[in-house]
Design a protein around this motif. Structure first.
Motif, PDB file in Angstrom:
ATOM      1  N   ASN A  50       0.848  -1.195   0.000  1.00 19.38           N
ATOM      2  CA  ASN A  50       0.000   0.000   0.000  1.00 19.38           C
ATOM      3  C   ASN A  50       0.881   1.242   0.000  1.00 19.38           C
ATOM      4  OD1 ASN A  50       0.784  -0.866   2.511  1.00 19.38           O
ATOM      5  ND2 ASN A  50      -1.129  -0.393   3.532  1.00 19.38           N
ATOM      6  N   GLU A  52       0.304   4.040  -1.246  1.00 18.62           N
ATOM      7  CA  GLU A  52      -0.423   5.305  -1.070  1.00 18.62           C
ATOM      8  C   GLU A  52      -0.323   5.830   0.354  1.00 18.62           C
ATOM      9  OE1 GLU A  52      -2.996   1.734  -0.804  1.00 18.62           O
ATOM     10  OE2 GLU A  52      -1.948   2.557  -2.518  1.00 18.62           O
ATOM     11  N   VAL A  53       0.123   5.000   1.271  1.00 13.34           N
ATOM     12  CA  VAL A  53       0.314   5.423   2.664  1.00 13.34           C
ATOM     13  C   VAL A  53       1.405   6.497   2.761  1.00 13.34           C
ATOM     14  CG1 VAL A  53       1.039   4.597   4.948  1.00 13.34           C
ATOM     15  CG2 VAL A  53      -0.524   3.239   3.582  1.00 13.34           C
ATOM     16  N   ILE A  56       0.036   9.889   3.044  1.00 10.54           N
ATOM     17  CA  ILE A  56      -0.445  10.243   4.385  1.00 10.54           C
ATOM     18  C   ILE A  56       0.707  10.807   5.211  1.00 10.54           C
ATOM     19  CG2 ILE A  56      -1.435   9.346   6.530  1.00 10.54           C
ATOM     20  CD1 ILE A  56      -2.829   7.202   4.884  1.00 10.54           C
ATOM     21  N   VAL A  87      -7.643   9.035   7.938  1.00  5.35           N
ATOM     22  CA  VAL A  87      -7.320   8.830   6.521  1.00  5.35           C
ATOM     23  C   VAL A  87      -6.914   7.380   6.264  1.00  5.35           C
ATOM     24  CG1 VAL A  87      -5.732   9.485   4.671  1.00  5.35           C
ATOM     25  CG2 VAL A  87      -6.715  11.239   6.143  1.00  5.35           C
ATOM     26  N   PHE A  88      -6.143   6.799   7.175  1.00 10.08           N
ATOM     27  CA  PHE A  88      -5.696   5.417   7.010  1.00 10.08           C
ATOM     28  C   PHE A  88      -6.877   4.452   6.995  1.00 10.08           C
ATOM     29  CE2 PHE A  88      -4.230   1.373   8.811  1.00 10.08           C
ATOM     30  CZ  PHE A  88      -3.238   1.049   7.911  1.00 10.08           C
ATOM     31  N   GLY A  91      -9.205   4.956   4.018  1.00  7.74           N
ATOM     32  CA  GLY A  91      -8.565   4.388   2.832  1.00  7.74           C
ATOM     33  C   GLY A  91      -8.683   2.876   2.787  1.00  7.74           C
ATOM     34  N   ILE A  94     -12.292   1.976   1.871  1.00 10.50           N
ATOM     35  CA  ILE A  94     -12.637   2.235   0.477  1.00 10.50           C
ATOM     36  C   ILE A  94     -11.950   1.251  -0.470  1.00 10.50           C
ATOM     37  CG2 ILE A  94     -12.363   3.894  -1.420  1.00 10.50           C
ATOM     38  CD1 ILE A  94     -12.821   6.119   0.657  1.00 10.50           C
ATOM     39  N   PHE A  95     -10.649   1.043  -0.290  1.00  4.30           N
ATOM     40  CA  PHE A  95      -9.886   0.284  -1.268  1.00  4.30           C
ATOM     41  C   PHE A  95      -9.829  -1.219  -0.994  1.00  4.30           C
ATOM     42  CE2 PHE A  95      -7.959   4.566  -1.584  1.00  4.30           C
ATOM     43  CZ  PHE A  95      -8.373   4.834  -2.882  1.00  4.30           C
ATOM     44  N   GLU A  96      -9.833  -1.620   0.271  1.00  2.00           N
ATOM     45  CA  GLU A  96      -9.671  -3.030   0.576  1.00  2.00           C
ATOM     46  C   GLU A  96     -10.871  -3.642   1.272  1.00  2.00           C
ATOM     47  OE1 GLU A  96      -6.046  -3.604   2.737  1.00  2.00           O
ATOM     48  OE2 GLU A  96      -4.906  -2.353   1.357  1.00  2.00           O
TER      49      GLU A  96
END
Length: 143
Positions: A50, A52-53, A56, A87-88, A91, A94-96
């Motif tokens: 991940n 995208e972290v 953050i 946010v974590f 996220g 939404i994604f997983e």
């Protein structure tokens, strides 16, 4: 990742910031650099699952630097972990897909925020001597 991991990670993210603030006046961007390197290394350890972290970490570092420049350390102790974990977890949801009930992950966010605030007061970032002297000087000249 459980609630205990959230609290432990909050400790590892916030305690270095509090100790740095206790000792030095930090230049703008120092916490951004610290968090970016930290989040990149965590992503490398997990095999870039991940990535995208990392974003953050960059935004959280900038947020911390803004609060530090404005000398709002109490706000920093609450807003920073709140931002990171909201946010974590959003996220992940939404994604997983979130495997936890909403009460569980919101409880983890609240507990990590409270823990950060407790750590802030345990370490106690003092007002710097130079700040106190400049305030004292201004008060004497007003009279």
């Amino acid at each position: 990742m459980g609630i205990s991991n959230t609290i432990i990670t909050t400790t590892f993210l916030m305690v270095p910031v509090y100790f740095l603030l206790k000792r030095w006046t930090l230049p703008f961007g120092s916490i951004t650099l610290l968090y970016t390197v930290n989040f990149v290394l965590m992503t490398i350890i997990r095999g870039f699952e991940n990535a995208e972290v990392i974003g953050i970490g960059v935004v959280a570092g900038l947020l911390a630097d803004i609060f530090i420049q404005q000398k709002k350390f109490n706000v920093l102790a609450v807003v920073l972990p709140l931002f990171i974990w909201v946010v974590f977890y959003v996220g992940i949801a939404i994604f997983e897909g979130m495997g936890w009930d909403p009460e569980l992950w919101t409880g983890a966010i609240v507990l990590s925020t409270i823990w950060s605030f407790i750590l802030h007061y345990m370490i106690r970032v003092p007002e710097r001597e130079a700040d106190r002297q400049s305030t004292h000087f201004k008060e004497k000249n007003v009279i």
